[in-house]
Each structure stands twice: as structure tokens, then as C-alpha cells.
Design an enzyme around this catalytic site. Structure first.
Site, mmCIF file in Angstrom:
data_model
loop_
_atom_site.group_PDB
_atom_site.id
_atom_site.type_symbol
_atom_site.label_atom_id
_atom_site.label_comp_id
_atom_site.label_asym_id
_atom_site.label_seq_id
_atom_site.Cartn_x
_atom_site.Cartn_y
_atom_site.Cartn_z
ATOM 1 N N GLY A 1 -8.740 -22.363 2.720
ATOM 2 C CA GLY A 1 -7.818 -21.402 2.131
ATOM 3 C C GLY A 1 -7.545 -20.243 3.063
ATOM 4 N N ASP B 1 -5.672 -14.410 -9.507
ATOM 5 C CA ASP B 1 -5.120 -15.479 -8.666
ATOM 6 C C ASP B 1 -5.166 -16.819 -9.387
ATOM 7 O OD1 ASP B 1 -3.849 -16.371 -6.398
ATOM 8 O OD2 ASP B 1 -5.672 -16.561 -5.197
ATOM 9 N N PHE C 1 -8.902 -17.364 2.697
ATOM 10 C CA PHE C 1 -10.070 -16.504 2.838
ATOM 11 C C PHE C 1 -11.363 -17.252 3.143
ATOM 12 C CE2 PHE C 1 -7.115 -14.616 -0.275
ATOM 13 C CZ PHE C 1 -6.736 -13.506 0.454
HETATM 14 P P1 ADP Z 1 -10.221 -19.576 -1.153
HETATM 15 O O1 ADP Z 1 -10.612 -18.181 -1.493
HETATM 16 O O2 ADP Z 1 -10.238 -19.845 0.310
HETATM 17 O O3 ADP Z 1 -8.939 -20.008 -1.814
HETATM 18 P P2 ADP Z 1 -11.615 -21.231 -3.140
HETATM 19 O O4 ADP Z 1 -12.827 -20.703 -3.800
HETATM 20 O O5 ADP Z 1 -10.346 -21.226 -3.944
HETATM 21 O O6 ADP Z 1 -11.400 -20.486 -1.744
HETATM 22 O O7 ADP Z 1 -11.891 -22.716 -2.657
HETATM 23 C C1 ADP Z 1 -10.909 -23.421 -1.915
HETATM 24 C C2 ADP Z 1 -10.860 -24.863 -2.338
HETATM 25 O O8 ADP Z 1 -12.146 -25.490 -2.162
HETATM 26 C C3 ADP Z 1 -10.520 -25.082 -3.817
HETATM 27 O O9 ADP Z 1 -9.135 -25.085 -4.044
HETATM 28 C C4 ADP Z 1 -11.144 -26.452 -4.065
HETATM 29 O O10 ADP Z 1 -10.305 -27.478 -3.589
HETATM 30 C C5 ADP Z 1 -12.401 -26.411 -3.198
HETATM 31 N N1 ADP Z 1 -13.553 -25.953 -4.016
HETATM 32 C C6 ADP Z 1 -13.966 -24.679 -4.193
HETATM 33 N N2 ADP Z 1 -15.049 -24.606 -4.991
HETATM 34 C C7 ADP Z 1 -15.331 -25.876 -5.360
HETATM 35 C C8 ADP Z 1 -16.338 -26.483 -6.203
HETATM 36 N N3 ADP Z 1 -17.270 -25.755 -6.813
HETATM 37 N N4 ADP Z 1 -16.323 -27.830 -6.361
HETATM 38 C C9 ADP Z 1 -15.395 -28.576 -5.734
HETATM 39 N N5 ADP Z 1 -14.437 -28.079 -4.930
HETATM 40 C C10 ADP Z 1 -14.387 -26.741 -4.731
HETATM 41 MG MG MG Z 2 -8.428 -20.391 -3.784
#
Ligand code: ADP
Ligand code: MG
Length: 390
Positions: A32, A168, A34
Site C-alpha cells: 500500500g 479510510d 504506507f
Molecule cells: P496499508 O496501510 O498499506 O493500506 P493495510 O493494513 O491496508 O496497509 O494492508 C494492505 C493489504 O494487505 C490489505 O489490503 C490486504 O490485502 C493485506 N492484509 C492486511 N492485513 C491482513 C490480514 N490480517 N490478513 C490478510 N491480509 C491482510
Molecule cells: Mg489499506
């Protein structure tokens, strides 16, 4: 691509000594703005004695099909979220703190633990099996949508009950498994407590006072347009006041009108709007539905749907003036039934009873006046969600 991922994983393990004693990295699953997220196996997971804490909950509910987790050896998968070192320490702390606060909340992905090595912070979350929104959004029936939103609003009710705005809400931050009709909310990187940096906005005025102020503004507005600028009314061309600042964090296309209009007293209602954008996406079968490059374009996209009158009223609610001379925008906008019919190339008669019900519910989510927008709690009690089967 696979080589690049392998290289990235190797570099990560290298930079985070001992990481590979605790976790076996399997794949990169998210990249992503971040963070980068990896799927990994938890090597030190206590396979046999797991009925005493959150691990047990996760193991029984999410990770394992077994009904007897204490008798069977299991593997626990985790998601390792590597937060980019360019994120400010305060921002990282905020995310971890809020996640910690929400650890017992229904449908919110809990934080297992977090590590820091030098300037690198990683958060460890249980891995949640889900499907990519793009793979299923076109095929969802209205019945499927009821289930999707029941799960999403369950999460939002828990988050909002803690006085937290997610900020978000969008498909990539709600990991949904259509097979289990269940999802978890992730990514509290932009979340904040309601009331953080709160400043008075006209939308806080009692409706009577607000009405008066709006009438005065409309009067002033008419004077401006007639060229009779009253001395007290700021001319936008020569206005020297500093421009208004408000939190506008979020993802384009999902921002509520009050965010676009720089409301300084935003509430959890902004998340309900974003959920509404997801429902509009599902009903129209168009993703992304809104796709503007900046906030002004985003307001114009909303004008195309809601019409000029509603946008003017919404702007005035927050003490702002909205005007456009683009002739193609209608005064009164269009109803959601019409928009869904257009987007799916059908005639109005083709809308099913359940789709009309969904459109009526959508109207409660995409309500431009945040104070009148449906809450997560109300949404769960609404006929549209209450009729969800399973
Ligand atoms: P960012 O802040 O970079 O957007 P996220 O927390 O949204 O980070 O995580 C990015 C991606 O990683 C999510 O859209 C998902 O596809 C994957 N992801 C995040 N957390 C999990 C989880 N607990 N289990 C499975 N996939 C995850
Ligand atoms: Mg995200």
C-alpha cells in the site's frame, strides 16, 4: 515478479534479525501507500495450549476448521505489516494504539503484537482468509450485499462505539470472505479519535440559527451575483483570510462531502458515507465509481448525482459557498434507482424489488448532511440489513 518478491522478502528478513526464528515468510500479500504486508507462518505459536487468550479465539474462529484446537496441531498464519520508515513515529504509534484499543471489537482485525528494530516497526495480525473485491463485486446479489454490509456495519458499530473514526473505509481495507459471509476491518493508519483537532463549524449550530445564517448567506450570495457586493462579504478574489484547514485524509472517491468541504468538526459519519460508496459500486457494478483527481473534481462528481441545489445547501451547512457555471449539471440531481439503471444499461422496470430496497437504504448512507446520515447501529437495525439471511 516472483523474483522481485523473493528478493524483497530476503531483504526484509535481513534487515530484521531473528525475524526468521519467529516467522516463516511465505508471500507478499499487500503493498500500500504506507506499508508492505507479508503472509507468514508463526513458528513459535503454542499449538497445544491455546485456550487462554486471544490466540484461542483466532485459532478456533478463523484459522482452523477443527472444532478441537487443543487436540490437533495447527499452523497459525499471520499478516506482518511492515510500516514504511517514512511514516512519522506519531502516526505509527497512533495506529498501534487504536488497534490495541480495539482488540476485543467484533469484526476488527486484532493486533497480536508489534516489534521495532531501529526505525522499522512491524505489526503482527492474524492472517484473515479473504477474496479480492475485484473478483466478486460484479457477481454479488442483493442478498450477498446484505451480508457484506451486516459484517461491515458490525465492525463500524464497534469502532464508532469507541469514538474512533476509521477514515479510510474502502474495499481493500475490509477483508471479506464471501464464502463465510464475514469480513474484518483492517488498516487504522489514518484512524483518529473523534474530536481530535476539533474546531467549531457552522454545521454545529442549532438548525434554527443555521437556517438564519444560510438565509443570510443566500442573500449575500445573491448580492454578489448581482454585482452588489456588501462591504462585509468577502470577495473570493481578494479574500486575504487564511484558507480553512481540516483533516482530509482518506482515499479519493470515498471522501464524504463534509471532508471535501473542509468541515472542521468531522464525525464517525464520514465512515458511513464511504460504506455508501461501496454499496453504490456494488449496485452499479462500477469500480471505482468516483475517480476524481482532486477535491474540487470530487465535488463536481457529487454534483452530477445530487444536483446543484443539494451541493449548495451542503456547502452552506459548513459555512462554504458552492457555485458552478457548468451548464450540464441539473438543479435537482438524480435518484439512485435511475443511476443504477443507467450504469447497468437497463430500463427502469428492470429494477427488482430488492434492488429498489437497496437504493432506498443507499439514500440513508449517501445523505449529504452528516447529522442526518444513518449510523452503524441504525443501519444494523434497518430492514435492508435485518433481512440478511444466514
Ligand atoms: P496499508 O496501510 O498499506 O493500506 P493495510 O493494513 O491496508 O496497509 O494492508 C494492505 C493489504 O494487505 C490489505 O489490503 C490486504 O490485502 C493485506 N492484509 C492486511 N492485513 C491482513 C490480514 N490480517 N490478513 C490478510 N491480509 C491482510
Ligand atoms: Mg489499506
Amino acid at each position: 515478479v516472483q523474483d522481485a518478491v523473493a528478493e524483497d522478502i530476503a531483504r526484509f528478513e535481513e534487515s530484521f534479525r531473528n525475524m526468521n526464528k519467529r516467522y516463516r515468510l511465505i508471500n507478499r500479500i499487500g503493498e500500500g501507500t504506507f506499508s508492505t504486508v507479508y503472509k507468514a507462518e508463526d513458528l513459535l505459536y503454542d499449538h497445544y495450549h491455546n485456550d487462554w487468550d486471544i490466540d484461542a479465539r483466532l485459532a478456533t474462529k478463523w484459522s482452523s476448521p477443527s472444532k478441537h484446537p487443543h487436540r490437533r496441531r495447527q499452523t497459525r498464519y499471520v499478516a506482518i505489516k511492515k510500516i514504511y520508515v517514512t511514516s512519522s513515529p506519531l502516526r505509527i504509534l497512533n495506529e498501534l494504539e487504536l488497534l490495541h484499543d480495539l482488540h476485543a471489537s467484533d469484526s476488527v482485525c486484532p493486533l497480536i503484537t508489534a516489534f521495532r528494530h531501529a526505525d522499522q516497526v512491524v505489526a503482527i495480525l492474524p492472517y484473515f482468509q479473504h477474496r479480492d473485491f475485484r473478483d466478486y463485486f460484479r457477481d454479488m446479489t442483493v442478498g450477498d450485499m446484505r451480508l457484506y454490509f451486516r459484517s461491515l456495519f458490525t465492525a463500524l458499530r464497534a469502532v464508532h462505539a469507541k469514538g474512533i473514526l476509521h477514515r479510510d473505509i474502502k474495499p481493500t481495507n475490509f477483508l471479506y470472505s464471501p464464502q463465510h459471509s464475514r469480513g474484518v476491518l483492517v488498516d487504522f493508519g489514518l484512524a483518529e479519535r473523534e474530536g481530535t483537532d476539533w474546531h467549531f463549524c457552522d454545521c454545529n449550530l442549532p438548525s434554527g440559527d443555521r437556517r438564519l445564517k444560510i438565509e443570510n448567506s443566500v442573500y449575500a450570495y445573491n448580492l454578489v451575483n448581482n454585482g452588489n457586493l456588501p462591504p462585509s462579504f468577502p470577495n473570493p478574489k481578494t479574500d486575504q483570510r487564511p484558507s480553512r484547514r481540516a483533516n482530509r485524509a482518506g482515499t479519493r472517491g470515498f471522501r464524504a462531502p463534509e471532508v471535501l468541504l473542509k468541515c472542521t468538526s468531522q464525525t464517525v459519519a464520514i465512515d458511513m458515507w464511504s460504506a455508501g460508496v461501496i454499496l453504490l459500486t456494488l449496485l452499479s457494478r462500477r469500480f471505482p465509481f468516483f475517480h476524481s483527481a482532486d477535491d474540487i473534481d470530487a465535488l463536481l462528481e457529487l454534483t452530477a448525482i445530487f444536483g446543484k441545489r443539494r451541493m449548495r445547501e451542503t456547502a452552506l451547512l459548513h459555512g462554504q459557498a458552492f457555485e458552478t457555471n457548468i451548464p450540464s449539471y441539473s438543479e435537482n440531481g438524480h435518484g439512485f434507482e435511475k443511476i443504477v439503471v443507467w450504469c447497468t444499461n437497463r430500463k427502469k422496470e428492470a429494477l427488482g424489488e430488492d434492488e429498489r430496497e437497496a437504493c432506498a437504504f443507499l439514500e440513508r448512507l449517501l445523505e449529504c448532511d452528516a447529522s442526518r446520515r444513518i449510523t452503524a447501529e441504525e443501519a444494523l437495525a434497518h430492514q435492508f440489513i435485518a433481512a440478511a439471511e444466514i
